[in-house]
Design a protein around this motif. Structure first.
Motif, PDB file in Angstrom:
ATOM      1  N   TRP A   1      50.539  49.411  31.308  1.00  0.00           N
ATOM      2  CA  TRP A   1      50.073  49.983  30.045  1.00  0.00           C
ATOM      3  C   TRP A   1      49.644  48.940  29.019  1.00  0.00           C
ATOM      4  N   THR A   2      50.217  47.747  29.078  1.00  0.00           N
ATOM      5  CA  THR A   2      49.821  46.704  28.140  1.00  0.00           C
ATOM      6  C   THR A   2      48.733  45.807  28.707  1.00  0.00           C
ATOM      7  N   GLY A   3      48.488  45.926  29.990  1.00  0.00           N
ATOM      8  CA  GLY A   3      47.548  45.023  30.637  1.00  0.00           C
ATOM      9  C   GLY A   3      48.189  43.738  31.125  1.00  0.00           C
ATOM     10  N   GLY A   4      49.482  43.595  30.883  1.00  0.00           N
ATOM     11  CA  GLY A   4      50.152  42.362  31.257  1.00  0.00           C
ATOM     12  C   GLY A   4      50.538  42.274  32.716  1.00  0.00           C
ATOM     13  N   MET A   5      50.485  43.378  33.409  1.00  0.00           N
ATOM     14  CA  MET A   5      50.865  43.406  34.815  1.00  0.00           C
ATOM     15  C   MET A   5      49.763  44.025  35.642  1.00  0.00           C
ATOM     16  N   THR A   6      49.401  43.353  36.711  1.00  0.00           N
ATOM     17  CA  THR A   6      48.419  43.886  37.652  1.00  0.00           C
ATOM     18  C   THR A   6      48.970  43.765  39.072  1.00  0.00           C
ATOM     19  N   ILE A   7      48.591  44.692  39.900  1.00  0.00           N
ATOM     20  CA  ILE A   7      48.940  44.646  41.314  1.00  0.00           C
ATOM     21  C   ILE A   7      47.694  44.986  42.120  1.00  0.00           C
ATOM     22  N   TYR A   8      47.611  44.429  43.313  1.00  0.00           N
ATOM     23  CA  TYR A   8      46.427  44.617  44.149  1.00  0.00           C
ATOM     24  C   TYR A   8      46.828  44.855  45.602  1.00  0.00           C
ATOM     25  N   ALA A   9      45.997  45.603  46.280  1.00  0.00           N
ATOM     26  CA  ALA A   9      46.125  45.704  47.723  1.00  0.00           C
ATOM     27  C   ALA A   9      45.752  44.362  48.347  1.00  0.00           C
ATOM     28  N   ASP A  10      46.378  44.046  49.459  1.00  0.00           N
ATOM     29  CA  ASP A  10      46.093  42.774  50.116  1.00  0.00           C
ATOM     30  C   ASP A  10      44.616  42.649  50.485  1.00  0.00           C
ATOM     31  N   SER A  11      43.998  43.767  50.796  1.00  0.00           N
ATOM     32  CA  SER A  11      42.607  43.745  51.247  1.00  0.00           C
ATOM     33  C   SER A  11      41.625  43.319  50.159  1.00  0.00           C
ATOM     34  N   VAL A  12      42.043  43.402  48.896  1.00  0.00           N
ATOM     35  CA  VAL A  12      41.120  43.055  47.808  1.00  0.00           C
ATOM     36  C   VAL A  12      41.630  41.892  46.965  1.00  0.00           C
ATOM     37  N   LYS A  13      42.829  41.441  47.228  1.00  0.00           N
ATOM     38  CA  LYS A  13      43.429  40.374  46.435  1.00  0.00           C
ATOM     39  C   LYS A  13      42.546  39.128  46.485  1.00  0.00           C
ATOM     40  N   GLY A  14      42.294  38.570  45.314  1.00  0.00           N
ATOM     41  CA  GLY A  14      41.441  37.391  45.228  1.00  0.00           C
ATOM     42  C   GLY A  14      39.962  37.707  45.079  1.00  0.00           C
ATOM     43  N   ARG A  15      39.589  38.976  45.301  1.00  0.00           N
ATOM     44  CA  ARG A  15      38.176  39.377  45.169  1.00  0.00           C
ATOM     45  C   ARG A  15      37.971  40.358  44.015  1.00  0.00           C
ATOM     46  N   PHE A  16      38.942  41.215  43.777  1.00  0.00           N
ATOM     47  CA  PHE A  16      38.829  42.246  42.739  1.00  0.00           C
ATOM     48  C   PHE A  16      39.748  41.898  41.562  1.00  0.00           C
ATOM     49  N   ILE A  17      39.295  42.250  40.382  1.00  0.00           N
ATOM     50  CA  ILE A  17      40.088  42.026  39.174  1.00  0.00           C
ATOM     51  C   ILE A  17      40.076  43.295  38.322  1.00  0.00           C
ATOM     52  N   ILE A  18      41.260  43.721  37.928  1.00  0.00           N
ATOM     53  CA  ILE A  18      41.398  44.882  37.053  1.00  0.00           C
ATOM     54  C   ILE A  18      41.701  44.410  35.638  1.00  0.00           C
ATOM     55  N   SER A  19      41.075  45.055  34.674  1.00  0.00           N
ATOM     56  CA  SER A  19      41.354  44.763  33.272  1.00  0.00           C
ATOM     57  C   SER A  19      41.264  46.070  32.486  1.00  0.00           C
ATOM     58  N   ARG A  20      41.730  46.021  31.247  1.00  0.00           N
ATOM     59  CA  ARG A  20      41.679  47.214  30.418  1.00  0.00           C
ATOM     60  C   ARG A  20      41.458  46.825  28.967  1.00  0.00           C
ATOM     61  N   ASP A  21      40.911  47.758  28.220  1.00  0.00           N
ATOM     62  CA  ASP A  21      40.716  47.603  26.782  1.00  0.00           C
ATOM     63  C   ASP A  21      41.297  48.857  26.141  1.00  0.00           C
ATOM     64  N   ASN A  22      42.496  48.736  25.611  1.00  0.00           N
ATOM     65  CA  ASN A  22      43.165  49.921  25.072  1.00  0.00           C
ATOM     66  C   ASN A  22      42.458  50.457  23.826  1.00  0.00           C
ATOM     67  N   ALA A  23      41.835  49.593  23.062  1.00  0.00           N
ATOM     68  CA  ALA A  23      41.122  50.055  21.866  1.00  0.00           C
ATOM     69  C   ALA A  23      39.942  50.944  22.244  1.00  0.00           C
ATOM     70  N   LYS A  24      39.305  50.640  23.356  1.00  0.00           N
ATOM     71  CA  LYS A  24      38.154  51.421  23.815  1.00  0.00           C
ATOM     72  C   LYS A  24      38.545  52.501  24.829  1.00  0.00           C
ATOM     73  N   LYS A  25      39.807  52.508  25.218  1.00  0.00           N
ATOM     74  CA  LYS A  25      40.283  53.458  26.233  1.00  0.00           C
ATOM     75  C   LYS A  25      39.490  53.320  27.531  1.00  0.00           C
ATOM     76  N   MET A  26      39.369  52.077  27.959  1.00  0.00           N
ATOM     77  CA  MET A  26      38.598  51.775  29.151  1.00  0.00           C
ATOM     78  C   MET A  26      39.440  50.935  30.118  1.00  0.00           C
ATOM     79  N   VAL A  27      39.191  51.144  31.405  1.00  0.00           N
ATOM     80  CA  VAL A  27      39.739  50.269  32.434  1.00  0.00           C
ATOM     81  C   VAL A  27      38.591  49.882  33.352  1.00  0.00           C
ATOM     82  N   TYR A  28      38.653  48.655  33.845  1.00  0.00           N
ATOM     83  CA  TYR A  28      37.547  48.098  34.611  1.00  0.00           C
ATOM     84  C   TYR A  28      38.036  47.583  35.965  1.00  0.00           C
TER      85      TYR A  28
END
Length: 123
Positions: free
Chosen positions: A53-80
């Motif tokens: 919820w704060t963006g401070g923690m991310t987890i990834y499937a092994d198949s995408v680790k190192g290639r995909f990045i998740i981020s969020r902007d709570n002010a805009k109510k967006m996740v990427y």
């Protein structure tokens, strides 16, 4: 009424990049962990990654680790979901989902889902 709307999918060549977005409305976005899942034809929906919820923690499937990045902007109510070094096996419909506080690797633990966006990676 809670809505999650994904965008940014499309056709890309192997090795390329795409950035998916998920716009949330109707919920206290900053209280929700967000997950990305994908589903290829004939396969079960699988966890791709998640962000707390704060963006401070991310987890990834092994198949995408190192290639995909998740981020969020709570002010805009967006996740990427930034997807790099795409492979043909990444082809699927990608969904964002929301659950309180922390993400989960199980789709059964999510309360809200978007309608999905198609990602196709050509070889």
């Amino acid at each position: 009424q809670v809505q999650l709307v994904e965008s940014g999918g499309g056709l890309v060549q192997a090795g390329g990049s795409l950035r998916l977005s998920c716009a949330a409305s109707g919920l206290t976005f900053s209280s929700y962990g967000m997950g990305w899942f994908r589903q290829a034809p004939g396969k079960e929906r699988e966890f791709v990654g998640g962000i707390g919820w704060t963006g401070g923690m991310t987890i990834y499937a092994d198949s995408v680790k190192g290639r995909f990045i998740i981020s969020r902007d709570n002010a805009k109510k967006m996740v990427y979901l930034q997807m790099n070094s795409l492979r043909p096996e990444d082809t699927a419909v990608y969904y964002c989902a929301a659950r309180l506080i922390a993400p989960s690797t199980s789709p059964d633990n999510y309360n809200y889902w978007g309608q999905g966006t198609q990602v196709t990676v050509s070889s």
